[in-house]
Design a protein around this motif. Structure first.
Motif, PDB file in Angstrom:
ATOM      1  N   PRO A  99       1.407  -1.168   0.138  1.00  0.00           N
ATOM      2  CA  PRO A  99       0.184  -0.002   0.197  1.00  0.00           C
ATOM      3  C   PRO A  99       1.211   1.685  -0.305  1.00  0.00           C
ATOM      4  O   PRO A  99       2.017   1.251   0.525  1.00  0.00           O
ATOM      5  CB  PRO A  99      -0.934  -0.172   1.687  1.00  0.00           C
ATOM      6  N   ILE A 100       0.570   2.202  -1.115  1.00  0.00           N
ATOM      7  CA  ILE A 100       1.288   3.795  -0.748  1.00  0.00           C
ATOM      8  C   ILE A 100       0.453   4.455  -0.263  1.00  0.00           C
ATOM      9  O   ILE A 100      -0.706   4.451  -0.584  1.00  0.00           O
ATOM     10  CB  ILE A 100       0.937   4.438  -2.032  1.00  0.00           C
ATOM     11  N   ILE A 101       0.429   4.724   1.197  1.00  0.00           N
ATOM     12  CA  ILE A 101      -0.221   5.464   2.236  1.00  0.00           C
ATOM     13  C   ILE A 101      -0.051   7.312   2.559  1.00  0.00           C
ATOM     14  O   ILE A 101       1.077   7.375   2.483  1.00  0.00           O
ATOM     15  CB  ILE A 101      -0.014   4.942   3.351  1.00  0.00           C
ATOM     16  N   SER A 102      -1.006   7.802   2.020  1.00  0.00           N
ATOM     17  CA  SER A 102      -0.398   9.466   1.496  1.00  0.00           C
ATOM     18  C   SER A 102      -0.394   9.972   2.937  1.00  0.00           C
ATOM     19  O   SER A 102      -1.046   9.584   4.005  1.00  0.00           O
ATOM     20  CB  SER A 102      -1.148   9.834   0.645  1.00  0.00           C
ATOM     21  N   THR A 103       0.285  11.393   3.369  1.00  0.00           N
ATOM     22  CA  THR A 103       0.190  11.508   4.799  1.00  0.00           C
ATOM     23  C   THR A 103      -0.119  13.235   4.115  1.00  0.00           C
ATOM     24  O   THR A 103      -0.550  13.784   2.684  1.00  0.00           O
ATOM     25  CB  THR A 103       1.392  12.242   5.065  1.00  0.00           C
ATOM     26  N   CYS A 104       0.114  13.922   5.812  1.00  0.00           N
ATOM     27  CA  CYS A 104      -0.690  15.707   4.816  1.00  0.00           C
ATOM     28  C   CYS A 104       0.056  16.348   4.149  1.00  0.00           C
ATOM     29  O   CYS A 104      -0.709  16.843   2.718  1.00  0.00           O
ATOM     30  CB  CYS A 104      -0.260  16.752   6.534  1.00  0.00           C
ATOM     31  N   SER A 105       1.613  15.915   4.405  1.00  0.00           N
ATOM     32  CA  SER A 105       2.476  16.930   3.264  1.00  0.00           C
ATOM     33  C   SER A 105       2.079  16.492   1.978  1.00  0.00           C
ATOM     34  O   SER A 105       2.790  17.001   1.037  1.00  0.00           O
ATOM     35  CB  SER A 105       3.923  16.643   3.945  1.00  0.00           C
ATOM     36  N   THR A 106       2.319  14.808   1.999  1.00  0.00           N
ATOM     37  CA  THR A 106       1.617  14.740   0.350  1.00  0.00           C
ATOM     38  C   THR A 106       0.561  15.006  -0.020  1.00  0.00           C
ATOM     39  O   THR A 106       0.834  14.659  -1.649  1.00  0.00           O
ATOM     40  CB  THR A 106       2.843  13.041  -0.047  1.00  0.00           C
ATOM     41  N   GLU A 107      -0.004  15.529   0.480  1.00  0.00           N
ATOM     42  CA  GLU A 107      -2.319  15.454  -0.612  1.00  0.00           C
ATOM     43  C   GLU A 107      -1.410  16.785  -0.879  1.00  0.00           C
ATOM     44  O   GLU A 107      -2.383  17.577  -1.510  1.00  0.00           O
ATOM     45  CB  GLU A 107      -2.495  14.723   0.957  1.00  0.00           C
ATOM     46  N   VAL A 108      -1.215  17.610   0.028  1.00  0.00           N
ATOM     47  CA  VAL A 108      -1.224  19.052   0.301  1.00  0.00           C
ATOM     48  C   VAL A 108      -0.694  19.611  -1.453  1.00  0.00           C
ATOM     49  O   VAL A 108      -0.854  20.161  -1.613  1.00  0.00           O
ATOM     50  CB  VAL A 108      -0.743  20.138   1.353  1.00  0.00           C
ATOM     51  N   ILE A 109       0.982  18.572  -1.039  1.00  0.00           N
ATOM     52  CA  ILE A 109       1.719  19.262  -2.263  1.00  0.00           C
ATOM     53  C   ILE A 109       0.990  19.016  -3.505  1.00  0.00           C
ATOM     54  O   ILE A 109       1.339  19.039  -4.612  1.00  0.00           O
ATOM     55  CB  ILE A 109       3.497  18.730  -2.239  1.00  0.00           C
ATOM     56  N   GLY A 110       0.017  17.617  -3.463  1.00  0.00           N
ATOM     57  CA  GLY A 110      -0.806  16.943  -4.608  1.00  0.00           C
ATOM     58  C   GLY A 110      -0.170  16.042  -5.101  1.00  0.00           C
ATOM     59  O   GLY A 110      -0.368  15.651  -5.562  1.00  0.00           O
ATOM     60  N   ASP A 111       0.974  15.207  -4.640  1.00  0.00           N
ATOM     61  CA  ASP A 111       1.549  14.460  -5.470  1.00  0.00           C
ATOM     62  C   ASP A 111      -0.104  13.330  -5.873  1.00  0.00           C
ATOM     63  O   ASP A 111      -0.671  12.569  -5.198  1.00  0.00           O
ATOM     64  CB  ASP A 111       2.562  13.290  -3.899  1.00  0.00           C
ATOM     65  N   ASP A 112       0.244  12.915  -7.334  1.00  0.00           N
ATOM     66  CA  ASP A 112      -0.385  11.930  -7.359  1.00  0.00           C
ATOM     67  C   ASP A 112      -0.377  10.241  -7.100  1.00  0.00           C
ATOM     68  O   ASP A 112       0.240   9.906  -8.302  1.00  0.00           O
ATOM     69  CB  ASP A 112      -0.452  12.193  -9.097  1.00  0.00           C
ATOM     70  N   ILE A 113      -0.129  10.196  -6.053  1.00  0.00           N
ATOM     71  CA  ILE A 113      -0.511   8.360  -6.209  1.00  0.00           C
ATOM     72  C   ILE A 113      -0.713   7.550  -6.629  1.00  0.00           C
ATOM     73  O   ILE A 113      -0.246   6.211  -6.546  1.00  0.00           O
ATOM     74  CB  ILE A 113      -0.126   8.038  -4.542  1.00  0.00           C
ATOM     75  N   ASP A 114      -2.188   7.739  -7.480  1.00  0.00           N
ATOM     76  CA  ASP A 114      -2.461   6.726  -8.103  1.00  0.00           C
ATOM     77  C   ASP A 114      -2.418   6.555  -9.054  1.00  0.00           C
ATOM     78  O   ASP A 114      -2.015   5.784 -10.391  1.00  0.00           O
ATOM     79  CB  ASP A 114      -4.097   7.517  -8.813  1.00  0.00           C
ATOM     80  N   GLY A 115      -1.806   8.064  -9.796  1.00  0.00           N
ATOM     81  CA  GLY A 115      -0.460   8.072 -11.612  1.00  0.00           C
ATOM     82  C   GLY A 115       0.253   6.936 -10.908  1.00  0.00           C
ATOM     83  O   GLY A 115       0.929   6.459 -11.788  1.00  0.00           O
ATOM     84  N   VAL A 116       1.283   7.373  -9.609  1.00  0.00           N
ATOM     85  CA  VAL A 116       2.884   6.516 -10.265  1.00  0.00           C
ATOM     86  C   VAL A 116       2.430   5.617  -9.787  1.00  0.00           C
ATOM     87  O   VAL A 116       3.310   4.440 -10.301  1.00  0.00           O
ATOM     88  CB  VAL A 116       2.725   7.173  -8.600  1.00  0.00           C
ATOM     89  N   VAL A 117       1.555   4.580  -8.915  1.00  0.00           N
ATOM     90  CA  VAL A 117       0.939   3.279  -9.277  1.00  0.00           C
ATOM     91  C   VAL A 117       0.924   2.835 -10.441  1.00  0.00           C
ATOM     92  O   VAL A 117       1.714   1.965 -10.940  1.00  0.00           O
ATOM     93  CB  VAL A 117      -0.279   2.561  -8.004  1.00  0.00           C
ATOM     94  N   LYS A 118       0.166   3.581 -11.060  1.00  0.00           N
ATOM     95  CA  LYS A 118       0.218   3.471 -12.678  1.00  0.00           C
ATOM     96  C   LYS A 118       0.977   3.283 -13.587  1.00  0.00           C
ATOM     97  O   LYS A 118       1.507   1.856 -14.050  1.00  0.00           O
ATOM     98  CB  LYS A 118      -1.443   4.473 -13.506  1.00  0.00           C
ATOM     99  N   LYS A 119       2.007   4.113 -12.730  1.00  0.00           N
ATOM    100  CA  LYS A 119       3.238   4.272 -13.854  1.00  0.00           C
ATOM    101  C   LYS A 119       3.868   3.059 -13.831  1.00  0.00           C
ATOM    102  O   LYS A 119       5.061   2.206 -14.162  1.00  0.00           O
ATOM    103  CB  LYS A 119       3.986   5.482 -13.675  1.00  0.00           C
ATOM    104  N   LEU A 120       4.109   3.084 -12.386  1.00  0.00           N
ATOM    105  CA  LEU A 120       4.844   1.840 -11.828  1.00  0.00           C
ATOM    106  C   LEU A 120       4.528   0.281 -12.316  1.00  0.00           C
ATOM    107  O   LEU A 120       5.339  -0.924 -12.497  1.00  0.00           O
ATOM    108  CB  LEU A 120       5.090   1.592 -10.053  1.00  0.00           C
ATOM    109  N   ASN A 121       3.009   0.468 -12.680  1.00  0.00           N
ATOM    110  CA  ASN A 121       2.541  -1.123 -13.033  1.00  0.00           C
ATOM    111  C   ASN A 121       2.608  -1.618 -14.104  1.00  0.00           C
ATOM    112  O   ASN A 121       3.444  -2.473 -14.630  1.00  0.00           O
ATOM    113  CB  ASN A 121       0.936  -1.016 -12.586  1.00  0.00           C
TER     114      ASN A 121
END
Ligand code: SF4
Length: 462
Positions: A99-121
């Motif tokens: 699981p890639i678990i986001s936090t306050c800081s990475t949600e605020v900066i808008g890191d796209d964890i769904d996008g990076v999962v797609k890219k890694l897959n």
């Protein structure tokens, strides 16, 4: 005489009751076999949470961090997730669930964890790990909303929605326990075994209580498998014991796969355990066996010895996870106690619709306050400045100094408990849990009677 549900009247928090959403997602992730979560944020988001788990269970758990630093906070840190996944897979050849678990800081900066999962897959996993089964699961847990409770709720749903797949009926029930201890899981499994009911237990965390083996130190993890998660779609029904911790997942399974759900009650105390067993019986068609009627009788006998003599009218404050607090309050009422103050530590807006709270509001015949978005100052301030008198505090170790400073007996229950030994081994659910809970509360009061020389002679003649 009233039971008032209200918010705290201050901005800010003094001695919070809970930690943040990613903690809940991490607690869910350590319950899964072959799983190591990556928390996308600063290292402290893992370090302090792992410390809480280790303090509570006196065991070690493995959770990774993408270790975001200043540059990542400014320019984005998805490259850290990519590197973290690669390093984790190299270092742990058996890991399958990440699981890639986001936090306050990475949600605020808008890191796209769904996008990076797609890219890694589509990239790293295909190119570097083509023959390896790996599940990357984005879990959004910004800490500026909710709490560790909602984080757990969100994570359980995300795990189930990733894996659950409809196939043949499995003849089992799904038992979603919520945030409980290993002893509780053992107790619940015992009740089901007596009823000859098979269940997929989420999560199988009895193994959080791990042995120290001759070969050396042991890392603890849960035993829920990917197959268990997959088969939740094929169950007879779902029993979700904690509304605020697994309600979302139960509803999801019902909506997506037509698996009927019963949400609550938390089986703390006799009447809630009765309801739990009736629900199991209703769902499976299996009768409640005489062995459990006897167990119930033993518990009732133990409680009867204590209730009128020692518990009647004792004023109690309770804080912690909402389902736990409400369950304990119901139990206290059954023991003739007066739970005068309940502290729920998050800003959930639906507490006023919770049937258990509505029932408290309708039935309580003394003054009772339920504070939402509460912190421990709500308790301390009432004792220190507003004359609140208490005979007992029920809550986790973070409130220990209030008990010490104001000389009020306290029984440790909830998460985290680190200043009393072995509490995670003892169940508070089921009939055996009701007995243990009541007896420990009584023993705490007895010790206080002796300490304060307050009618301690009664104990000679009881
Ligand atoms: S509040 Fe934010 S920075 Fe602090 S532990 Fe939680 S997610 Fe991490």
């Amino acid at each position: 005489m009233s039971c008032e549900l209200k918010g705290k009247e201050r901005i800010g928090n003094i001695n919070p009751l809970f930690t943040c959403q990613p903690c809940g997602a991490q607690y869910a992730s350590i319950g899964i076999k072959d799983c190591i979560g990556i928390v996308h944020g600063g290292q402290g988001c893992v370090m302090f949470v792992r410390l809480l788990f280790s303090q509570h269970f006196k065991e070690s758990f493995e959770i990774a961090s993408s270790s975001v630093h200043e540059d990542g906070a400014v320019f984005g840190a998805l490259n850290r997730v990519e590197a973290a996944v690669d390093v984790l897979l190299m270092r742990y050849p058996n890991v399958k669930v990440v699981p890639i678990i986001s936090t306050c800081s990475t949600e605020v900066i808008g890191d796209d964890i769904d996008g990076v999962v797609k890219k890694l897959n589509e990239g790293l996993l295909r190119e570097k790990y083509p023959n390896r089964e790996v599940h990357l699961i984005p879990i959004h847990t910004p800490s500026f909303k909710g709490s560790m409770i909602s984080g757990y709720d969100v994570a359980v749903q995300d795990f189930i929605s990733h894996f659950a797949k409809k196939s043949e009926p499995n003849g089992k029930i799904n038992l979603l326990t919520g945030w409980v201890n290993p002893g509780d899981v053992t107790s619940l499994k015992h009740l089901l075994a007596e009823m000859e009911v098979e269940a997929t237990v989420l999560f199988e965390i009895e193994s959080f209580d791990s042995p120290l083996m001759p070969e050396g130190n042991h890392v603890s993890y849960g035993n829920t498998t990917m197959k268990d998660l997959e088969s939740t779609a094929n169950a007879i029904g779902t029993l979700a014991l904690n509304r605020y911790e697994v309600g979302k997942a139960a509803k999801y399974i019902e909506d997506e796969f037509d698996v009927p759900a019963i949400i609550g009650p938390t089986p703390i105390g006799i009447r809630n355990t009765d309801t739990f067993l009736k629900n199991v019986s209703k769902m499976t068609g299996k009768p409640i066996p005489t062995s459990l009627v006897r167990e119930r009788g033993l518990a009732l006998d133990a409680l009867t010895d204590l209730t009128h003599m020692f518990f009647a009218d004792k004023r109690v404050a309770i804080y912690g996870n909402p389902d736990l607090v409400i369950g304990l309050a119901e139990f206290c009422l059954d023991l003739e106690m007066k739970p005068v103050l309940l502290l729920l530590g998050d800003d959930t807006t639906t507490y006023n619709k919770d049937p258990r709270i509505i029932e408290l509001q309708e039935k309580v015949n003394f003054d009772m306050e339920i504070i939402v978005n509460a912190d421990l100052w709500e308790l301390e301030n009432r004792i220190k400045n507003e004359g609140l008198e208490l005979d007992l505090i029920l809550g986790h170790s973070k409130g220990r100094f209030i008990s010490i400073d104001y000389d009020i007996p306290m029984f440790r229950v909830g998460f985290p408990v680190y200043d009393r030994a072995g509490m995670h081994r003892h169940p508070i659910v089921g009939y055996s849990g009701a007995t243990w809970l009541a007896e420990q509360m009584a023993n705490t009061i007895f010790t206080d009677m002796e300490h304060k020389k307050n009618k301690e002679w009664v104990l000679n003649v009881w």
